[in-house]
Write an enzyme that holds these catalytic residues in place. Sequence first.
Site, PDB file in Angstrom:
ATOM      1  CG  ASP A  33      -2.005   1.040   1.162  1.00  0.00           C
ATOM      2  OD1 ASP A  33      -1.692   2.227   0.967  1.00  0.00           O
ATOM      3  OD2 ASP A  33      -3.187   0.676   1.305  1.00  0.00           O
ATOM      4  CB  ILE A  34       1.102   4.047  -2.425  1.00  0.00           C
ATOM      5  CG1 ILE A  34       2.285   4.875  -2.906  1.00  0.00           C
ATOM      6  CG2 ILE A  34      -0.158   4.891  -2.374  1.00  0.00           C
ATOM      7  CD1 ILE A  34       2.147   5.328  -4.368  1.00  0.00           C
ATOM      8  CG  ASN A  89     -12.564   0.089   4.213  1.00  0.00           C
ATOM      9  OD1 ASN A  89     -12.824  -0.441   5.290  1.00  0.00           O
ATOM     10  ND2 ASN A  89     -11.490   0.826   4.020  1.00  0.00           N
ATOM     11  CD  GLN A  96     -14.807   0.035  -2.338  1.00  0.00           C
ATOM     12  OE1 GLN A  96     -15.988  -0.185  -2.014  1.00  0.00           O
ATOM     13  NE2 GLN A  96     -14.186  -0.665  -3.273  1.00  0.00           N
ATOM     14  CG  HIS A 102      -8.677  -2.311  -1.781  1.00  0.00           C
ATOM     15  ND1 HIS A 102      -9.589  -1.601  -2.535  1.00  0.00           N
ATOM     16  CD2 HIS A 102      -8.508  -1.595  -0.650  1.00  0.00           C
ATOM     17  CE1 HIS A 102      -9.948  -0.508  -1.899  1.00  0.00           C
ATOM     18  NE2 HIS A 102      -9.313  -0.478  -0.742  1.00  0.00           N
ATOM     19  CG  HIS A 104      -6.888  -2.247   3.730  1.00  0.00           C
ATOM     20  ND1 HIS A 104      -6.074  -1.212   3.327  1.00  0.00           N
ATOM     21  CD2 HIS A 104      -8.129  -1.933   3.270  1.00  0.00           C
ATOM     22  CE1 HIS A 104      -6.795  -0.301   2.664  1.00  0.00           C
ATOM     23  NE2 HIS A 104      -8.049  -0.722   2.620  1.00  0.00           N
TER      24      HIS A 104
HETATM   25  P1  AMP Z   1      -9.688   2.095   0.748  1.00  0.00           P
HETATM   26  O1  AMP Z   1      -9.838   3.336   1.575  1.00  0.00           O
HETATM   27  O2  AMP Z   1     -10.090   0.846   1.486  1.00  0.00           O
HETATM   28  O3  AMP Z   1     -10.331   2.231  -0.606  1.00  0.00           O
HETATM   29  O4  AMP Z   1      -8.126   1.934   0.547  1.00  0.00           O
HETATM   30  C1  AMP Z   1      -7.459   2.336  -0.610  1.00  0.00           C
HETATM   31  C2  AMP Z   1      -5.989   2.085  -0.345  1.00  0.00           C
HETATM   32  O5  AMP Z   1      -5.305   2.067  -1.601  1.00  0.00           O
HETATM   33  C3  AMP Z   1      -5.329   3.158   0.504  1.00  0.00           C
HETATM   34  O6  AMP Z   1      -4.765   2.536   1.647  1.00  0.00           O
HETATM   35  C4  AMP Z   1      -4.289   3.764  -0.415  1.00  0.00           C
HETATM   36  O7  AMP Z   1      -3.116   4.123   0.263  1.00  0.00           O
HETATM   37  C5  AMP Z   1      -4.051   2.648  -1.414  1.00  0.00           C
HETATM   38  N1  AMP Z   1      -3.591   3.071  -2.738  1.00  0.00           N
HETATM   39  C6  AMP Z   1      -4.149   4.002  -3.545  1.00  0.00           C
HETATM   40  N2  AMP Z   1      -3.456   4.108  -4.696  1.00  0.00           N
HETATM   41  C7  AMP Z   1      -2.428   3.214  -4.620  1.00  0.00           C
HETATM   42  C8  AMP Z   1      -1.353   2.842  -5.471  1.00  0.00           C
HETATM   43  N3  AMP Z   1      -1.184   3.428  -6.679  1.00  0.00           N
HETATM   44  N4  AMP Z   1      -0.506   1.890  -5.066  1.00  0.00           N
HETATM   45  C9  AMP Z   1      -0.662   1.307  -3.860  1.00  0.00           C
HETATM   46  N5  AMP Z   1      -1.640   1.602  -2.995  1.00  0.00           N
HETATM   47  C10 AMP Z   1      -2.520   2.548  -3.359  1.00  0.00           C
END
Ligand code: AMP
Length: 142
Positions: A33-34, A89, A96, A102, A104
């Site tokens: 996760d970024i 989420n 979300q 996805h 976590h």
């Molecule tokens: P959610 O709030 O459950 O939709 O989580 C989305 C997650 O995706 C967050 O923790 C972000 O940090 C992660 N995310 C968004 N863009 C990227 C990316 N390009 N590479 C890796 N993680 C990402």
Amino acid sequence: VARDPDCVFCKIIAGEIPAAGVAESDLAIAFMDIGPIAEGHTLVIPRDHYETVMDMPPEVVADVYGLAARVARAIKASMGCEGLNVLQNNGACAGQVVGHVHVHVIPRDSGDGIAWPWPSTEAEPDRLASLAERIKSGMNEA
Ligand code: AMP
Ligand code: ZN
């Protein structure tokens, strides 16, 4: 459902956006996760584009969560964390942000300062019974 051209995670699957890959399975991939909540925070996603856990066929759910459990074991073994949160989420109201389902996988240690608001209440048994009936009626369509 295979691919959404506007989806950031579909772009990662296609190799159009870089990501730090961790593991792969038949139907899923795992990458860092970024925006990690804790060091080692990893995401597991299906290769095909589905929005929420409700949209995935059972075999995809099994593969995604199978990989998530493998990644959790690998994080515990390699990072030495005490425990992990495995969570997911569905819908903007539930937090979300990325519309490609996805999971976590987040390493946890006592005293790490991470806390989810978890405002537990106390339910009456009668209320639980009637809610169970209501949800049971929804199982017909599920
Ligand atoms: P959610 O709030 O459950 O939709 O989580 C989305 C997650 O995706 C967050 O923790 C972000 O940090 C992660 N995310 C968004 N863009 C990227 C990316 N390009 N590479 C890796 N993680 C990402
Ligand atoms: Zn996607």
